[in-house]
Scaffold this active site. Structure first.
Site, PDB file in Angstrom:
ATOM      1  N   LYS A   1       0.858  -1.197   0.000  1.00  0.00           N
ATOM      2  CA  LYS A   1       0.000   0.000   0.000  1.00  0.00           C
ATOM      3  C   LYS A   1       0.892   1.245   0.000  1.00  0.00           C
ATOM      4  O   LYS A   1       1.883   1.299   0.731  1.00  0.00           O
ATOM      5  CB  LYS A   1      -0.887   0.016   1.248  1.00  0.00           C
ATOM      6  CG  LYS A   1      -1.561   1.346   1.538  1.00  0.00           C
ATOM      7  CD  LYS A   1      -1.944   1.456   3.006  1.00  0.00           C
ATOM      8  CE  LYS A   1      -0.747   1.469   3.916  1.00  0.00           C
ATOM      9  NZ  LYS A   1      -0.111   2.778   4.129  1.00  0.00           N
TER      10      LYS A   1
ATOM     11  N   ASP B   1      -5.096  -0.322   8.597  1.00  0.00           N
ATOM     12  CA  ASP B   1      -4.871  -0.423   7.157  1.00  0.00           C
ATOM     13  C   ASP B   1      -5.428  -1.704   6.548  1.00  0.00           C
ATOM     14  O   ASP B   1      -5.379  -1.874   5.322  1.00  0.00           O
ATOM     15  CB  ASP B   1      -3.372  -0.345   6.842  1.00  0.00           C
ATOM     16  CG  ASP B   1      -2.836   1.074   6.873  1.00  0.00           C
ATOM     17  OD1 ASP B   1      -3.643   2.013   6.709  1.00  0.00           O
ATOM     18  OD2 ASP B   1      -1.622   1.239   7.063  1.00  0.00           O
TER      19      ASP B   1
END
Length: 294
Positions: free
Chosen positions: A11, A138
């Site tokens: 990410k 996340d």
């Protein structure tokens, strides 16, 4: 049934605004998130017992199995789904840890996708979503691994049509603890960094089909509010950004997440490849990846 396989893509926070700190201590964020073409590989062989084995070049950095987010996510889901099929996970670890690219979160999300496949659960099953949120901030965004605007503490996701972005990602192989970076930011409980006027003037992203140049221009107007406190903790982050900015064709260079991984966006993949080769030559101890974000 043979082994099931998922890839846990890194990410990248293209922008990251810290809106403020809640009275419960959590920080509200607004982040434009993309995903890279580099990833850990996670496999699951269905069985009666839950196991996790780590392999790969960065396996030693994963720490104790009981602390691994793959293990945590699987245990939390087993508590919520009766007769959940589990088994033996094998994690091939290639992404740096504590690096601001959600490696552990992406691994946990990949584990949830594997368990969903093994148990015929929909990816939007409420129990799966709940476990993703409980595992880490996340993990929800990594569950689908698609470009989006992430707000709150990671629970609100707005998908975006992002063009493919040639990039170089660099990590100096120095871990940075997220908790330390937020502590260095120094917000008190209930304190806001973003006022009402800032919300009204919030960035609007380009329309679907917009060019890479349009997107880079929009991203350049943003920032990563954690870059300054992270650089105070690990000054090498400034050196990584400088190295990226010094390469030919770098349109935008910035830190991802809470660091220390930084990235630069390029006009094309050839320029990104040449930049990565130059940085690797100048800094052989750094982790360097040339690829794309999407």
């Amino acid at each position: 049934m043979g082994a099931l396989i998922e890839h846990a893509r890194a990410k990248v926070n293209l922008t990251l605004r810290v809106v403020g700190r809640r009275v419960d201590g959590y920080h509200d964020l607004e982040s434009m998130v993309a995903f890279a073409d580099c990833a850990d590989r996670l496999s699951l062989t269905v069985g009666s017992e839950l196991h996790l084995v780590t392999t790969g070049p960065l396996a030693q950095a994963c720490g104790e199995t009981a602390d691994n987010l793959v293990f945590k996510a699987a245990q939390l889901l087993r508590e919520r789904v009766a007769n959940l099929k589990v088994g033996s996970f094998t994690l091939d670890k290639v992404l740096p840890v504590a690096a601001g690219i959600g490696g552990g979160s992406a691994d946990a999300a990949a584990a949830l996708r594997l368990l969903a496949r093994a148990n015929n659960l929909a990816i939007d099953d409420s129990r799966l979503i709940e476990v993703a949120r409980l595992t880490g901030a996340d993990v929800p965004v990594c569950l689908e691994s698609r470009a989006c605007v992430m707000t709150g503490v990671g629970e609100t996701l707005l998908p975006l049509a992002l063009p493919i972005m040639p990039c170089v990602m660099v990590n100096p192989r120095i871990p940075v603890a997220t908790r330390d970076v937020f502590q260095a930011l120094g917000l008190r409980s209930g304190e806001l960094l973003v006022g009402f006027a800032d919300v009204i003037d919030a960035a609007s992203w380009p329309e679907t089909g917009a060019s890479l140049e349009d997107w880079v221009e929009a991203l350049a107007a943003g920032t990563n509010d954690l870059e300054a406190p992270a650089t105070r903790i690990q000054p090498v982050i400034g050196g990584v950004i400088a190295a990226l900015n010094a390469t030919n064709g770098a349109w935008l260079a910035r830190m991802s997440g809470s660091g220390a991984t930084c990235f630069a966006v390029y006009e094309n993949t050839a320029e990104a490849q040449r930049a990565a080769q130059q940085i690797q030559l100048d800094h052989p101890g750094w982790w360097v990846h040339a690829g794309t974000l999407s």
